[in-house]
Design a protein around this motif. Structure first.
Motif, PDB file in Angstrom:
ATOM      1  N   ALA A   1       0.838  -1.205   0.000  1.00 29.99           N
ATOM      2  CA  ALA A   1       0.000   0.000   0.000  1.00 29.99           C
ATOM      3  C   ALA A   1       0.867   1.246   0.000  1.00 29.99           C
ATOM      4  O   ALA A   1       0.588   2.215  -0.720  1.00 29.99           O
ATOM      5  N   ARG A   2       1.930   1.259   0.795  1.00 31.47           N
ATOM      6  CA  ARG A   2       2.826   2.418   0.845  1.00 31.47           C
ATOM      7  C   ARG A   2       3.449   2.683  -0.522  1.00 31.47           C
ATOM      8  O   ARG A   2       3.521   3.833  -0.975  1.00 31.47           O
ATOM      9  N   ALA A   3       3.883   1.632  -1.209  1.00 29.45           N
ATOM     10  CA  ALA A   3       4.505   1.809  -2.520  1.00 29.45           C
ATOM     11  C   ALA A   3       3.530   2.397  -3.528  1.00 29.45           C
ATOM     12  O   ALA A   3       3.870   3.317  -4.291  1.00 29.45           O
ATOM     13  N   PHE A   4       2.292   1.907  -3.526  1.00 26.18           N
ATOM     14  CA  PHE A   4       1.299   2.426  -4.475  1.00 26.18           C
ATOM     15  C   PHE A   4       0.920   3.863  -4.147  1.00 26.18           C
ATOM     16  O   PHE A   4       0.708   4.678  -5.060  1.00 26.18           O
ATOM     17  N   TYR A   5       0.831   4.202  -2.867  1.00 29.15           N
ATOM     18  CA  TYR A   5       0.521   5.583  -2.504  1.00 29.15           C
ATOM     19  C   TYR A   5       1.688   6.513  -2.823  1.00 29.15           C
ATOM     20  O   TYR A   5       1.480   7.677  -3.191  1.00 29.15           O
ATOM     21  N   HIS A   6       2.913   6.050  -2.661  1.00 31.18           N
ATOM     22  CA  HIS A   6       4.064   6.864  -3.068  1.00 31.18           C
ATOM     23  C   HIS A   6       4.008   7.160  -4.568  1.00 31.18           C
ATOM     24  O   HIS A   6       4.305   8.281  -5.009  1.00 31.18           O
ATOM     25  N   LEU A   7       3.634   6.145  -5.365  1.00 32.51           N
ATOM     26  CA  LEU A   7       3.512   6.360  -6.806  1.00 32.51           C
ATOM     27  C   LEU A   7       2.393   7.341  -7.114  1.00 32.51           C
ATOM     28  O   LEU A   7       2.536   8.218  -7.972  1.00 32.51           O
TER      29      LEU A   7
END
Length: 377
Positions: A147-153
């Motif tokens: 989830a963190r990676a997708f929100y960073h993107l």
């Protein structure tokens, strides 16, 4: 949310409590579902969504970049009711990609480690029909990392998908590079795992669109010798798939597509007819500030705190996963290789592209151990 709705339908008492404490209830659900580690990043991404349709300004960029560096805000507080609703609604997109990432990435590990089961479908592998080791559900730590990676993107795309009229290309490129620099090394690796997954899925989409174009080309019965110039039937989208571009158009589109936002990327990947796929293609012009350019600009010289791990974490039988720290695969990978940031072509170096393809930075210690990854050279 599904559990809440079931309770509200089944119990008048629950419904009465919900009506009097709606904000508190939804706030707790938001923190629990998105996870406390990710909520601050999700709030920043939600705040920046409104800037997608307008030009960003330098002050907003600097403020958001500074907020993105704050990694200590983990204390749950009551989120406003409308904000909770918007976050949970958008989080449906994130959960779509989390599920799709797992379905597509875990079988890659299985096909490599257990080739005797590689003939089974990816969905069978995920749901455990092929290998119980592969098929268990995500832990909260794995879920938080994805989830963190997708929100960073998503946050990156909201900030840098457009160029401000008062900002030159160089200035925005520097700021986009600063944004990536603000992430911890393993957070950036998580983001690159997600990037490689999306590039692969979007490439599958492009291949299908090209097949659609070829089918239409054959049905239109073109001349054997195509004329050039004003009388040619070729238009810009046709040329997008031509061999004359040597794949450069498609590569530029793929990199630019990463900044479109998860909602639009989801619409692209779920288009199920030739007409819907064509509509989802959007502009084939090169993006002004693609994600790949920012990655290429990252310096290879490591700052003092970016030290290589010894790999001892991998041997520690009491290893405890923490979403705010790197996983065991990070130490394992660095032990057998140089630090990823020490390679000139950091984002595309073959020493790490294979690892990113199966999402090495996402999985927790129990999964890595059960798969036997950490014992591999």
């Amino acid at each position: 949310m599904k559990t809440l709705f079931a309770l509200l339908r089944a119990s008048p008492r629950y419904l009465q409590v919900y009506r009097t404490s709606k904000q508190t209830v939804l706030s707790h659900i938001t923190w629990n579902q998105i996870t406390p580690v990710v909520v601050p990043i999700a709030l920043a991404a939600l705040q920046q969504q409104e800037h997608r349709a307008t030009q960003n300004n330098h002050g907003t960029l600097c403020e958001t970049l500074e907020n993105a560096r704050q990694t200590t805000m983990r204390k749950s507080y009551e989120i406003p009711l409308e904000t909770s609703r918007m976050l949970l609604q958008f989080h449906e997109n994130v959960e779509f990609f989390i599920s799709d990432f797992v379905v597509s990435r875990l079988p890659i590990i299985e096909n490599y480690l257990y080739p005797e089961t590689s003939h089974l479908s990816t969905k069978a592998s995920w749901y455990g029909a092929a290998s119980p080791k592969i098929g268990r559900a995500l832990s909260q730590t794995e879920y938080s990392r994805l989830a963190r990676a997708f929100y960073h993107l998503e946050l990156y795309g909201s900030l840098f998908s457009r160029l401000d009229a008062e900002e030159d290309d160089t200035s925005v490129s520097e700021q986009s590079c600063d944004f990536l620099q603000s992430l911890k090394d393993w957070e950036l690796e998580e983001l690159l795992c997600v990037r490689d997954y999306l590039i692969e899925r979007l490439t599958e989409y492009l291949n299908q669109v090209e097949d659609d174009f070829m089918q239409g080309f054959l049905e239109d019965e073109p001349h054997i010798i195509e004329t050039a110039g004003p009388d040619s039937r070729w238009n810009n989208v046709d040329w997008f798939f031509s061999d004359d571009a040597h794949g450069q158009f498609q590569e530029g589109w793929l990199q630019g597509c990463l900044s479109r936002g998860l909602e639009e990327i989801r619409a692209i990947l779920t288009a199920d007819t030739s007409e819907a796929r064509f509509d989802a293609l959007g502009s084939t012009d090169l993006a002004p500030n693609p994600f790949g350019r920012a990655l290429e600009a990252l310096p290879t010289k490591l700052s003092p705190w970016r030290t290589c791990c010894s790999g001892n974490d991998c041997k520690n039988a009491k290893y405890i996963d923490d979403a705010e720290k790197h996983n065991a695969a990070w130490s394992w990978a660095i032990k057998g290789r140089r630090h990823p940031r020490s390679f000139p072509d950091y984002a595309n170096n073959p020493s790490y592209t294979g690892l990113r393809r199966w999402g090495y930075m996402i999985w927790d210690y129990e999964r890595l151990e059960s798969l036997g990854i950490l014992s591999q050279e």
